[in-house]
Design an enzyme around this catalytic site. Structure first.
Site, mmCIF file in Angstrom:
data_model
loop_
_atom_site.group_PDB
_atom_site.id
_atom_site.type_symbol
_atom_site.label_atom_id
_atom_site.label_comp_id
_atom_site.label_asym_id
_atom_site.label_seq_id
_atom_site.Cartn_x
_atom_site.Cartn_y
_atom_site.Cartn_z
ATOM 1 N N THR A 210 0.818 -1.211 0.000
ATOM 2 C CA THR A 210 0.000 0.000 0.000
ATOM 3 C C THR A 210 0.858 1.270 0.000
ATOM 4 O O THR A 210 1.779 1.397 0.800
ATOM 5 C CB THR A 210 -0.911 -0.012 1.241
ATOM 6 O OG1 THR A 210 -1.652 -1.223 1.229
ATOM 7 C CG2 THR A 210 -1.861 1.175 1.231
ATOM 8 N N GLU A 211 0.526 2.178 -0.902
ATOM 9 C CA GLU A 211 1.231 3.461 -1.058
ATOM 10 C C GLU A 211 2.702 3.266 -1.384
ATOM 11 O O GLU A 211 3.538 4.114 -1.101
ATOM 12 C CB GLU A 211 1.082 4.347 0.188
ATOM 13 C CG GLU A 211 -0.343 4.572 0.631
ATOM 14 C CD GLU A 211 -1.212 5.245 -0.435
ATOM 15 O OE1 GLU A 211 -0.658 5.747 -1.414
ATOM 16 O OE2 GLU A 211 -2.446 5.240 -0.242
ATOM 17 N N LEU A 212 3.025 2.112 -1.988
ATOM 18 C CA LEU A 212 4.400 1.760 -2.343
ATOM 19 C C LEU A 212 5.309 1.732 -1.098
ATOM 20 O O LEU A 212 6.516 1.955 -1.196
ATOM 21 C CB LEU A 212 4.954 2.729 -3.389
ATOM 22 C CG LEU A 212 5.375 2.095 -4.724
ATOM 23 C CD1 LEU A 212 4.212 1.342 -5.382
ATOM 24 C CD2 LEU A 212 5.914 3.130 -5.697
#
Lengths: 398, 401
Positions: B149-151
């Site tokens: 998530t969100e890199l």
């Protein structure tokens, strides 16, 4: 400069705003003379302060806060009482007398009580620019209703005749346009600010001993500080309080101030069955005033119509977060606060409960507001006012 | 040969309705806003579908049909796929048409677009498996490359991904671990030697994702030939990783900005040189040997100027909210009530915490754009009220938290 109150004889934010604006203006080399409607020995070094005295008057005394009646003591010893409206007339004529021997370039008048005097100056000295500073209009003070037609007439006539109007928020600017049809380009918005140096830090020994004890036993305190008038929306706060107390019985609402709504509010609290949770303290100054903020977990300003609203900034100084009605100008200059429509008592209760239950919310709001307060000063606002002065002086010279 | 890796992330959360403390304990429908409410999920999805998903997929399909060399990679969160199935099956079908070409690869992630990796490893793995299942069911693919998530990325994630059998992980091309090195190469993890890392070229990616429509940007307007020229300036680099939110096309950058024309013309401009092509993330991982190691003891994300988790977990409200939520894990699983677990998982979606961010003065405006709330404080209050309801549902069943 024409104004109705200055600290320490002020009843609220108007006097504080005038004082701090003038202090900063004088630092910016503006030479000020301030005419008050009463006589007092102020310890103010940065400007000359006069009482508006007519010939034969020895002393003018306030009977209570700045909006109660006035006692005139004459040289021959007799006394007269004047209500607010007739006092405004006396003030007008006294100012007209006083300016005979005075030299000045601009008249800057604060709120309707001084507006007749400003117009009188304009009639006597045609080239003097008149700047009206609007801290509130009649429909604000009447809680969104029409208000007193005599006062409205003064406001409308004066604003039409003024060279420039200063509004303390965009909210107020829009209301002036809507209520009186004044062209928007004649109105400049200059937000109030707060001079944190003027506030004395609270000490650990809080004046509210009983509340301190309750807090040790798990109670939370929600407060309001202000005049008890219809403008301030306190009936809605009490309705919200009933809902909050149902959810969190260990909540006390601290209502600090006086005003014509006091008896109505006391009765309402009783009708709602929450008298035990609502404490009315009357008008307070100094330590008691400070400690009202300091003892609180949340400050609520539920005003029906608040042109600016200084108290949430003062609460912030005492590390107390605020829930503010969306109908308040102060929300234009701070982000770190909760907001609610003044009529939405369920949402008001929802947000009060949230702050009382969640320390993380309370702390984040408090810390973020502290950062915003640090960045605030009167410098910018006074700079804008001085620019307006210069614009008018330049125009007059041409 | 020089290759573009175009990777786009598609996601919509289940936004909470206006939910007060007086709803808590009475109504459990946190996600059912009225149609008029701007937080209404179905309405939001229809709007984004019309502005972004449908026109973008139409262009992408046309490009795939026209250019046999054109390829791309997508990650689509499980919570979005659920909403697509329920409310816009035509949009789901348009995504399936893309993968049917065999040149669109799906990237693995958590079903709920959550930060579970940092709070509960078992919950995290469950969500990754749920996502794997829905991707298999809807797209018949088994993802081999992972994005958190969100890199968000760190050494622990690298070690986990390797042990879970992934070939590669996507991460931000941040100077903190790259130092002087370029993101335009394939790297490997310092703690997981078999795990390859593909790092976002944030300058070129953000030229499209953030700056494209900004008329105050000195490079505005951005044309495809200018952009291709910029890519070519790094002469030796084998790849350029253009990673961005899918909603860049039509939602973040509006149609009026010319973003669709840019997308439509980019392959043509790029492929005009026969030494150029496109790769999916697996292609790149298979094709290139790593040129160096990436060591990331701390977590790096693709968000804000700090590139850390502070947009989600930076303040006391966010930390309190997420800690409270994960505290419910054990009691909720004891009950084994699917509706309770479902609601608990939907609350884990990172967007809820993003809405609580108070970084007003620099990145705040970006946050405000995506939030259905007036203020971050409102977001916190709403979220905690839903949390209190979860707690009350446990209490009713005799489980005290």
């Amino acid at each position: 400069m024409l104004g109705w109150e200055l600290p320490p004889h002020n009843s609220g934010g108007l006097g504080v705003a005038c004082y701090q604006l003038c202090e900063q203006l004088s630092k910016n080399d503006v030479d000020l003379e301030f005419i008050l409607p009463y006589t007092s020995q102020e310890d103010i070094s940065f400007m000359k302060v006069h009482g508006a005295m007519r010939d034969g008057v020895l002393e003018i005394m306030q009977s209570g806060i700045a909006y109660d009646s006035y006692k005139y003591i004459y040289n021959d010893g007799h006394e007269e009482w004047h209500d607010l409206y007739s006092q405004a007339k006396f003030y007008e004529h006294a100012v007209a007398d006083m300016i005979k021997g005075m030299s000045f370039d601009i008249v800057h008048a604060h709120d309707w009580l001084t507006f007749r005097a400003a117009l009188r100056v304009k009639a006597l000295r045609k080239n003097i620019p008149i700047i009206l500073h609007v801290h509130s209009i009649e429909s604000d003070r009447a809680g969104g209703r029409h208000g007193n037609p005599l006062v409205r007439e003064i406001e409308e006539t004066a604003m039409l005749g003024a060279d420039t109007i200063i509004a303390v928020s965009n909210f107020t600017k829009q209301k002036i346009v809507a209520e009186y049809g004044i062209p928007a380009d004649k109105i400049e918005v200059v937000h109030n600010s707060i001079d944190q140096n003027s506030l004395i830090p609270s000490d650990p020994d809080n004046a509210y001993k009983y509340l301190s004890l309750l807090k040790q036993n798990g109670y939370k305190v929600v407060s309001n500080v202000g005049r008890l008038t219809i403008q301030k929306g306190l009936t809605n706060l009490l309705h919200a309080a009933r809902i909050v107390v149902e959810k969190l019985p260990k909540t006390v609402f601290l209502i600090v101030g006086s005003g014509e709504q006091l008896h109505e509010l006391i009765t309402l609290a009783a009708d709602l069955g929450i008298s035990e949770n609502v404490i009315f303290t009357g008008f307070q100054r100094g330590k008691n005033w400070r400690d009202s903020f300091a003892i609180s977990d949340l400050f609520v300003m539920p005003s029906v119509s608040e042109p600016f609203g200084l108290t949430p900034l003062e609460a912030g100084f005492y590390n107390v977060p605020s829930l503010i009605s969306k109908q308040s100008g102060v929300t234009e200059i701070i982000s770190s606060c909760l907001t609610v429509d003044f009529w939405d008592v369920n949402e008001m209760a929802n947000k009060i409960v949230a702050v009382l239950r969640e320390n993380a919310l309370k702390n984040t709001l408090t810390d973020a507001l502290a950062l915003e307060l640090q960045a605030m000063s009167w410098e910018r606002s006074a700079g804008l006012v001085k620019q307006l002065y210069e614009k008018h002086l330049h125009r007059a010279a041409v | 040969m020089k290759s573009i890796l175009l990777y786009m992330h598609v996601h919509q959360p289940y936004r909470l309705r206006h939910y007060t403390i007086f709803d808590a304990g009475t109504y459990h429908n946190y996600f059912d806003s009225t149609w008029e409410d701007k937080a209404n999920n179905q309405k939001t999805l229809l709007k984004v579908a019309e502005k972004s998903y449908l026109p973008t997929n139409e262009i992408l399909l046309r490009l795939l049909n026209k250019y046999p060399e054109f390829k791309l990679s997508l990650s689509i969160s499980g919570v979005l796929l659920e909403q697509l199935e329920e409310w816009t099956p035509d949009v789901l079908k348009s995504f399936q048409s893309l993968t049917d070409t065999g040149r669109v690869e799906i990237v693995a992630e958590t079903y709920h677009h959550s930060l579970a990796f940092f709070y509960s490893r078992s919950e995290f793995e469950t969500q990754v498996n749920m996502h794997k299942d829905i991707i298999k069911r809807l797209f018949n693919q088994e993802p081999k490359v992972f994005r958190n998530t969100e890199l968000s990325f760190n050494n622990d994630l690298a070690a986990w991904a390797e042990s879970a059998g992934y070939k590669g992980v996507l991460a931000e091309g941040w100077h903190k671990y790259l130092d002087w090195r370029s993101p335009n190469y394939v790297y490997k993890s310092s703690v997981a030697p078999n795990l390859k890392l593909l790092l976002k070229n944030y300058r070129l990616s953000d030229d499209i994702a953030f700056r494209f429509g900004d008329r105050n940007w000195s490079e505005w307007p951005l044309t495809t030939d200018k952009f291709v020229h910029w890519i070519n300036q790094d002469v030796d680099a084998p790849i350029v990783n253009l990673f961005m939110d899918y909603e860049t096309f039509g939602e973040h950058q509006w149609q009026e900005s010319g973003i669709f024309d840019f997308l439509e013309h980019l392959p043509n401009e790029w492929l005009a040189n026969t030494e150029h092509n496109f790769l999916t993330v697996s292609d790149a991982v298979d094709k290139f040997d790593p040129v160096g190691e990436i060591d990331s003891p701390e977590t790096v994300t693709w968000a804000d100027t700090e590139r850390d988790l502070s947009a989600w977990l930076g303040n006391a409200m966010q930390q309190q909210a997420i800690a409270s939520l994960y505290n419910l894990e054990q009691p909720i699983f004891r009950l084994n009530d699917w509706s309770l677990i479902e609601d608990w998982r939907k609350l884990q979606t990172s967007d809820h915490f993003y809405y609580m961010c108070v970084k007003w003065f620099n990145d705040g405006d970006i946050h405000a754009y995506f939030s259905p709330y007036d203020t971050p404080y409102d977001a916190f209050i709403n979220f905690m009220n839903a949390y209190h309801d979860l707690k009350s549902r446990l209490l009713e069943r005799g489980i005290e938290v």
